[in-house]
Design an enzyme around this catalytic site. Structure first.
Site, PDB file in Angstrom:
ATOM      1  N   PRO A  88       0.789  -1.220   0.000  1.00  0.00           N
ATOM      2  CA  PRO A  88       0.000   0.000   0.000  1.00  0.00           C
ATOM      3  C   PRO A  88       0.829   1.282   0.000  1.00  0.00           C
ATOM      4  CG  PRO A  88      -0.115  -1.098   2.128  1.00  0.00           C
ATOM      5  CD  PRO A  88       0.534  -2.057   1.186  1.00  0.00           C
ATOM      6  N   ASN A  89       0.366   2.202  -0.800  1.00  0.00           N
ATOM      7  CA  ASN A  89       0.915   3.562  -0.929  1.00  0.00           C
ATOM      8  C   ASN A  89       2.217   3.620  -1.724  1.00  0.00           C
ATOM      9  OD1 ASN A  89      -1.167   4.838   0.691  1.00  0.00           O
ATOM     10  ND2 ASN A  89      -0.258   3.770   2.416  1.00  0.00           N
TER      11      ASN A  89
ATOM     12  N   ARG B  53       5.076  10.961  -2.794  1.00  0.00           N
ATOM     13  CA  ARG B  53       4.669  10.766  -1.397  1.00  0.00           C
ATOM     14  C   ARG B  53       5.859  11.026  -0.469  1.00  0.00           C
ATOM     15  NH1 ARG B  53       4.867   4.742   1.125  1.00  0.00           N
ATOM     16  NH2 ARG B  53       3.830   5.200   3.079  1.00  0.00           N
TER      17      ARG B  53
ATOM     18  N   TYR C 133      10.975   9.098   1.131  1.00  0.00           N
ATOM     19  CA  TYR C 133      10.994   8.009   0.148  1.00  0.00           C
ATOM     20  C   TYR C 133      11.657   8.380  -1.184  1.00  0.00           C
ATOM     21  CZ  TYR C 133       7.710   6.014   3.503  1.00  0.00           C
ATOM     22  OH  TYR C 133       7.132   5.530   4.661  1.00  0.00           O
TER      23      TYR C 133
ATOM     24  N   ASN D 131       8.165  -5.275  -0.488  1.00  0.00           N
ATOM     25  CA  ASN D 131       7.964  -4.107   0.361  1.00  0.00           C
ATOM     26  C   ASN D 131       6.474  -4.083   0.687  1.00  0.00           C
ATOM     27  OD1 ASN D 131       7.706  -1.692   1.674  1.00  0.00           O
ATOM     28  ND2 ASN D 131       8.993  -0.538   0.243  1.00  0.00           N
TER      29      ASN D 131
ATOM     30  N   ALA E 242       3.017  -0.515   5.144  1.00  0.00           N
ATOM     31  CA  ALA E 242       2.553  -0.555   6.541  1.00  0.00           C
ATOM     32  C   ALA E 242       2.042  -1.935   6.950  1.00  0.00           C
ATOM     33  CB  ALA E 242       1.472   0.503   6.757  1.00  0.00           C
TER      34      ALA E 242
ATOM     35  N   GLU F 218      12.494  -9.010   2.776  1.00  0.00           N
ATOM     36  CA  GLU F 218      11.712  -7.838   3.206  1.00  0.00           C
ATOM     37  C   GLU F 218      12.498  -6.570   2.874  1.00  0.00           C
ATOM     38  OE1 GLU F 218      10.972  -7.872   7.432  1.00  0.00           O
ATOM     39  OE2 GLU F 218      10.347  -5.771   7.445  1.00  0.00           O
TER      40      GLU F 218
ATOM     41  N   HIS G 101      12.574  -2.182   2.794  1.00  0.00           N
ATOM     42  CA  HIS G 101      12.037  -0.856   3.105  1.00  0.00           C
ATOM     43  C   HIS G 101      12.995   0.186   2.555  1.00  0.00           C
ATOM     44  CE1 HIS G 101       9.116  -2.721   5.645  1.00  0.00           C
ATOM     45  NE2 HIS G 101      10.081  -3.415   6.202  1.00  0.00           N
TER      46      HIS G 101
ATOM     47  N   ARG H 173      12.538   5.419  12.829  1.00  0.00           N
ATOM     48  CA  ARG H 173      11.323   6.230  12.705  1.00  0.00           C
ATOM     49  C   ARG H 173      10.390   5.987  13.903  1.00  0.00           C
ATOM     50  NH1 ARG H 173       9.002   5.472   6.870  1.00  0.00           N
ATOM     51  NH2 ARG H 173       7.754   7.266   7.559  1.00  0.00           N
TER      52      ARG H 173
END
Ligand code: DQA
Length: 149
Positions: free
Chosen positions: A13-14, A21, A26, A77, A80, A101, A103, A110
């Protein structure tokens, strides 16, 4: 390298908004551009990559299941969903496809909620914090698995 090795690059998502964004987090490269550079990098090491992005949990799960028969690895990725989707974690375990995984941001630096990954225990490893290069590092890591003895 073995022949016909193909990895699925799966974005959650996103991530379709990458480039516009929160660019300070990012970066300014679009997902399309990141994907093109991954295709180029993969082709130089004799690997194919295919891409899929979805904002929907079930859709991502369907693609993880399908990867069992179609791909030798997954670069994931999960956005969330990483932090709370037991369903995605179970899908990775069920499919049994080596999954890295990824990111772009350094999730450990964060908010607290980003420090938990419920998918990490079923992934072969995690790359976090290198911007779009995180995907390239994951590609290199997965490719290591398929090197000729
Ligand atoms: C992300 C980090 C996640 O915490 C976040 O929800 C994302 C992107 C990353 O690539 O840094 O959507 O996975």
């Amino acid at each position: 390298m073995k022949r016909d090795v193909c990895f699925l690059v799966l974005n959650g998502p996103n991530l379709n908004m990458t480039g516009t964004r929160e660019p300070e987090i990012y970066g300014i490269q679009s997902l399309e551009k990141i994907n093109r550079s991954l295709t180029d990098a993969a082709s130089t090491i004799g690997i194919s990559v295919e891409f899929y992005q979805s904002n929907h949990e079930g859709d991502l799960i369907d693609h993880i299941h399908a990867a069992k028969t179609e791909y030798e690895g997954i670069i994931l990725n999960a956005g969330a969903f990483t932090h709370y989707s037991y369903a995605i974690r179970d899908a990775i375990a069920a499919a049994g496809v080596p999954t890295v995984e990824v990111h772009m941001s350094n999730v450990d630096a964060r908010e607290d909620f980003r420090r938990t990954s419920v998918i990490a225990p079923v992934c072969i490893g995690t790359v976090s914090g290198f911007g779009s290069f995180s995907y390239h590092l994951a590609l290199a890591a997965l490719a290591e698995l398929y090197k000729e003895e």
